[in-house]
Scaffold this motif. Structure first.
Motif, short mmCIF file in Angstrom:
data_model
loop_
_atom_site.label_atom_id
_atom_site.label_comp_id
_atom_site.label_asym_id
_atom_site.label_seq_id
_atom_site.Cartn_x
_atom_site.Cartn_y
_atom_site.Cartn_z
N THR A 210 32.39 31.84 74.37
CA THR A 210 32.09 32.58 75.58
C THR A 210 30.60 32.86 75.61
O THR A 210 30.07 33.58 74.76
CB THR A 210 32.87 33.91 75.62
OG1 THR A 210 34.27 33.64 75.48
CG2 THR A 210 32.62 34.64 76.93
N ALA A 211 29.91 32.24 76.56
CA ALA A 211 28.46 32.39 76.65
C ALA A 211 28.11 33.82 77.07
O ALA A 211 28.97 34.56 77.56
CB ALA A 211 27.89 31.38 77.65
N GLU B 239 33.09 30.29 79.97
CA GLU B 239 33.94 29.83 78.88
C GLU B 239 33.70 28.34 78.66
O GLU B 239 33.79 27.53 79.59
CB GLU B 239 35.42 30.07 79.21
CG GLU B 239 35.77 31.51 79.48
CD GLU B 239 35.77 32.37 78.23
OE1 GLU B 239 35.80 31.80 77.12
OE2 GLU B 239 35.74 33.60 78.35
N LEU B 240 33.40 27.98 77.41
CA LEU B 240 33.15 26.60 77.05
C LEU B 240 34.12 26.15 75.96
O LEU B 240 34.64 26.97 75.20
CB LEU B 240 31.71 26.44 76.54
CG LEU B 240 30.57 26.90 77.47
CD1 LEU B 240 29.23 26.78 76.76
CD2 LEU B 240 30.57 26.09 78.76
N GLU C 290 24.04 27.75 69.78
CA GLU C 290 22.98 28.60 70.34
C GLU C 290 22.38 27.95 71.57
O GLU C 290 22.09 28.62 72.58
CB GLU C 290 21.90 28.84 69.29
CG GLU C 290 22.26 29.82 68.21
CD GLU C 290 21.06 30.12 67.35
OE1 GLU C 290 20.41 31.15 67.61
OE2 GLU C 290 20.76 29.33 66.45
N ARG C 291 22.13 26.65 71.50
CA ARG C 291 21.56 25.94 72.64
C ARG C 291 22.47 26.06 73.86
O ARG C 291 22.04 26.37 74.97
CB ARG C 291 21.34 24.47 72.27
CG ARG C 291 21.01 23.57 73.47
CD ARG C 291 20.80 22.13 73.04
NE ARG C 291 20.88 21.23 74.20
CZ ARG C 291 19.90 21.06 75.08
NH1 ARG C 291 18.78 21.74 74.95
NH2 ARG C 291 20.05 20.23 76.09
N TYR D 185 23.43 29.71 79.40
CA TYR D 185 24.06 30.77 80.20
C TYR D 185 23.64 32.15 79.70
O TYR D 185 24.37 33.13 79.85
CB TYR D 185 25.59 30.63 80.14
CG TYR D 185 26.08 29.33 80.70
CD1 TYR D 185 26.18 29.15 82.09
CD2 TYR D 185 26.41 28.26 79.89
CE1 TYR D 185 26.61 27.95 82.61
CE2 TYR D 185 26.85 27.05 80.41
CZ TYR D 185 26.94 26.91 81.77
OH TYR D 185 27.38 25.71 82.31
N GLY D 186 22.46 32.23 79.09
CA GLY D 186 22.04 33.49 78.48
C GLY D 186 21.67 34.56 79.47
O GLY D 186 21.11 34.35 80.49
#
Length: 475
Positions: A421-422, A427-428, A468-469, A474-475
């Motif tokens: 979950t970003a 959701e990825l 992290e990338r 989506y940060g």
């Protein structure tokens, strides 16, 4: 290798690549550069997709079949939940072939396994107490064990160290994950050794396994089978002042029967020496023990990556579906199932735990299974939270996004597959596979071949950097 799109991504619902990452949390370095900086020999493949839409966001070697290692347990969990149901329980029974008269069973007593990979010494002790509570003080016939609920397999994989407790035998009657507890302590000028079936409440001696000390520096352990008794020798140079470890069991029915005989005797029910039978005799069930339901069993399997549980669960499903009488055939059955359910053309399973390196699956087929089957079945709830690693390989103290995943590690194989979950709530679903099979083949069954630790550390750092990338987008 440059990023590219494959037509196979239509299975997931679309295809696109990440644009240049935003400045903010996570790596801003291109994914290809992260792979280059990792310096991993062998192959690197990954896929990340939007869980809701299925759109592929980034990929590398997406269709290349690679060993999934223990990430395969995710597929096994899906296989089991769909075919057995979350409430399924394994059973173990005590069956009498005749009535109880004068405190004795007029016939035989059978300890019948139901393929329960979680059966413990404490469970057998509870069954012995229940048998005694029914007034059973002995038998006029034999004490039998039956392990035919699952096909017997001497070991899961043949390229593991002989002493690896995570590579035991498989059968329909299993105890303590088919492991025996070996303990040593300094005593005078030598060592005192013991082999027991250690439980939480009781720890009866194991008479089917023996250990002795050999004056040598290596190998640490040797194993031999002498008339059904498992003999281990341990190098004196490896003992130190004391310690313990679990060793694999190769005669599981004999081991379980031996332990139950000891426990029953302690409850006032002496039994003759156990004998294993191929066919289960008919009779009356006197005592039954049920495992926990399948969902918590799978959650524990995923948490501790328990190989024998994965094999028992997978083989139980395959037997229901009519698979043949071997682990290989069971793996083939699970392969066919996944191909039919998701179109996974890369799938080739030879086991259910991923301990065998000849199992294969591509990152894109893993992601398709996690999204199309795993999301509706609640697979993420069975996975444990994954902690990111920093550039030195240590766990980060905190991370601003959640990852739930299954890891997999073999010599020169490291995998990670799951859900994230970003920071903005997106959701990825992802799979990251790395493998150097040439180095793995050269290493053979060495427990820690040269370069293995450094290679796996570099792979795990790369996995965290990729996560992290993707979170940074989506940060």
């Amino acid at each position: 290798m440059p990023l590219s799109i494959s037509r196979r991504f239509a299975l997931l619902g679309g295809a696109a690549l990440f644009a240049t990452p935003k400045t903010g949390f996570g790596q801003t370095v291109a994914a290809a550069e992260l792979v280059r900086m990792a310096g991993l020999s062998g192959d690197v493949g990954y896929v990340v997709a939007d869980l809701k839409s299925g759109q592929i966001l980034e990929q590398r070697n997406a269709g290349q079949a690679m060993p999934p290692a223990s990430a395969l347990k995710s597929i096994t969990s899906l296989y089991a939940m769909e075919q057995l149901g979350g409430d399924f329980c394994f059973g173990t029974q005590l069956i009498a072939t005749g009535p109880i008269s004068g405190g004795r069973i007029q016939g035989d007593l059978i300890l019948a396994g139901g393929g329960d990979p979680t059966l413990t010494t404490d469970d057998l002790n509870a069954m012995a107490k229940s048998l005694a509570a029914k007034g059973v003080q002995g038998v006029t016939g034999r004490f039998l064990t039956w392990a035919g609920a699952l096909p017997y397999k001497n070991e899961i994989a043949n390229d593991q160290p002989i002493f690896a407790g995570y590579n035991p035998s498989i059968s329909g009657l299993m105890l303590n994950f088919n492991r025996v507890h070996f303990q040593w302590r300094r005593s005078g000028s030598g060592w005192a050794l013991s082999m027991d079936a250690r439980g939480r409440d009781v720890q009866p001696q194991a008479y089917t396994a023996k250990a002795s000390i050999a004056k040598r520096s290596s190998p640490t352990f040797t194993y031999s089978d002498r008339g059904g008794v498992e003999h281990w020798t341990v190098a004196s140079a490896a003992l130190g002042r004391g310690g313990s470890r679990w060793l694999p069991v190769r005669h599981p029915a004999a081991y379980a029967g031996d332990v139950f005989q000891t426990l029953a005797r302690a409850q006032g029910t002496p039994l003759p020496a156990p004998e294993e039978v191929r066919n289960l005799p008919g009779g009356t069930v006197l005592v039954s023990h049920g495992s926990d339901p399948l969902v918590p069993v799978l959650r524990e399997m995923m948490k501790y990556s328990t190989n024998i549980t994965a094999e028992a669960v997978g083989m139980t499903v395959s037997k229901r579906l009519g698979a043949g009488s071997s682990l290989k055939q069971s793996g083939q059955m699970m392969t066919q199932w996944l191909q039919q359910r998701t179109g996974a053309r890369s799938a080739r399973f030879t086991d259910h735990s991923g301990l065998r390196a000849d199992a294969e699956l591509s990152p894109q087929d893993m992601v398709a299974a996690l999204r199309n089957l795993g999301a509706p079945m609640g697979l993420r709830s069975l996975m444990k939270p994954f902690k990111l690693r920093d550039a030195t390989g240590k766990n980060m103290p905190a991370q601003p996004f959640r990852v739930d995943a299954k890891t997999g590690t073999l010599n020169f194989v490291s995998t990670l597959a799951g859900y994230m979950t970003a920071p903005d709530g997106t959701e990825l679903v992802f799979a990251i596979f790395t493998a150097d099979l040439n180095r793995r083949r050269r290493a053979g069954s060495a427990p820690r071949p040269p370069g293995q630790v450094q290679w796996v550390r570099a792979s795990k750092i790369l996995q965290s950097q990729l996560l992290e990338r993707w979170a940074g987008i989506y940060g």
